[in-house]
Scaffold this active site. Structure first.
Site, PDB file in Angstrom:
ATOM      1  N   ASP A 189       1.318  -1.096   0.159  1.00 37.94           N
ATOM      2  CA  ASP A 189       0.225   0.458  -0.098  1.00 37.94           C
ATOM      3  C   ASP A 189       0.392   1.295  -0.245  1.00 37.94           C
ATOM      4  O   ASP A 189       0.728   2.649   0.344  1.00 37.94           O
ATOM      5  CB  ASP A 189      -0.736   0.147   1.014  1.00 37.94           C
ATOM      6  CG  ASP A 189       0.000   0.027   2.615  1.00 37.94           C
ATOM      7  OD1 ASP A 189       1.109   0.597   2.813  1.00 37.94           O
ATOM      8  OD2 ASP A 189      -0.641  -0.235   3.812  1.00 37.94           O
ATOM      9  N   ARG A 190       2.039   1.139  -0.363  1.00 39.45           N
ATOM     10  CA  ARG A 190       3.218   2.205  -0.262  1.00 39.45           C
ATOM     11  C   ARG A 190       3.492   2.687   0.478  1.00 39.45           C
ATOM     12  O   ARG A 190       3.844   3.859   1.046  1.00 39.45           O
ATOM     13  CB  ARG A 190       3.309   3.249  -1.265  1.00 39.45           C
ATOM     14  CG  ARG A 190       2.461   2.658  -2.615  1.00 39.45           C
ATOM     15  CD  ARG A 190       3.420   2.545  -3.398  1.00 39.45           C
ATOM     16  NE  ARG A 190       3.506   1.782  -3.669  1.00 39.45           N
ATOM     17  CZ  ARG A 190       3.937   0.061  -5.512  1.00 39.45           C
ATOM     18  NH1 ARG A 190       5.911   0.885  -5.017  1.00 39.45           N
ATOM     19  NH2 ARG A 190       4.119  -0.416  -6.061  1.00 39.45           N
ATOM     20  N   LEU A 191       2.400   2.384   2.404  1.00 40.54           N
ATOM     21  CA  LEU A 191       2.711   2.771   3.405  1.00 40.54           C
ATOM     22  C   LEU A 191       4.194   2.172   4.009  1.00 40.54           C
ATOM     23  O   LEU A 191       3.524   1.566   5.094  1.00 40.54           O
ATOM     24  CB  LEU A 191       1.572   2.606   4.311  1.00 40.54           C
ATOM     25  CG  LEU A 191       0.654   4.015   4.095  1.00 40.54           C
ATOM     26  CD1 LEU A 191      -0.653   3.629   4.962  1.00 40.54           C
ATOM     27  CD2 LEU A 191       0.964   5.140   3.583  1.00 40.54           C
TER      28      LEU A 191
END
Ligand SMILES: Cc1cc2nc3c(=O)[nH]c(=O)nc-3n(C[C@H](O)[C@H](O)[C@H](O)COP(=O)(O)O)c2cc1C
Length: 196
Positions: free
Chosen positions: A174-176
């Site tokens: 989720d790119r987090l």
């Protein structure tokens, strides 16, 4: 990943990550090493991370190479390892010191003869007239050391980066991504989570 999933000592955490990487990633020890001239012009190349312990991160090279010149003039460096298959990155920064000759000799003794001859033959980072100049130098060194052990060259050896800061990064779809940054204080390692 939560901060407490990682060891409070980033070197211990790095050793564990490296072990995992060696089991699943080709060339897990390949590390980008950035050095800089005293006026701040950076350069970067891959070297092999040969040892990690409480004293630091060790790599070996020709001391008369470009990186050797830069480290003599400005003994600080940054390194970065990336293991795509594990979705992990490690960064470290700090002062760099030369290993003593005995430590370099210990590693030198483990190198295959052809690598030792190549180290003697290659004036690393100097211009060559062509490949032949290099193969001629190898032939000369084979002759010079025929029938004997190839000694540690006076211009070759190890360096140890003593990390003052380390960052461990973990990929999330989720790119987090998780980033945990450690800084060495007089009282020990301090850590903080950074925005991805
Ligand atoms: C996978 C890989 C591993 C390497 N390992 C080393 C190494 O351990 N030591 C070294 O001096 N050069 C190593 N090299 C070569 C360096 O990247 C570089 O070409 C060389 O050290 C000269 O760099 P310099 O001119 O900036 O000093 C490696 C290259 C690759 C691609």
């Amino acid at each position: 990943m939560e901060e407490h999933d990682l060891d409070p000592d980033p070197i211990v955490a790095l050793i564990a990550w490296l072990e995992e990487a060696r089991g699943s990633v080709p060339q897990a020890d390949a590390m980008a090493l950035a050095t800089a001239t005293p006026d701040g012009r950076p350069s970067v190349r891959i070297v092999l991370l040969r040892a990690v312990d409480g004293h630091g991160l060790t790599f070996f090279t020709n001391r008369e190479s470009r990186k050797g010149d830069e480290l003599r003039a400005n003994p600080r460096a940054a390194v970065c390892l990336h293991w795509w298959e594990l979705g992990r990155q490690v960064r470290a920064e700090g002062a760099v010191e030369e290993l003593i000759a005995e430590e370099s000799a210990e590693y030198w003794a483990t190198r295959p003869r052809a690598s030792r001859i190549a180290a003697w033959a290659s004036r690393q980072s100097q211009a060559l007239t062509g490949r032949e100049e290099l193969t001629d130098a190898v032939a000369r060194m084979e002759e010079r050391f025929a029938g004997q052990e190839v000694p540690l060259p006076p211009f070759w050896g190890g360096y140890r980066l003593r990390p003052e800061s380390v960052e461990l990064w973990t990929h999330h779809d989720d790119r987090l991504h998780d980033r945990v940054a450690y800084v060495r204080r007089a009282s020990g390692w301090e850590r903080v989570r950074l925005a991805p």
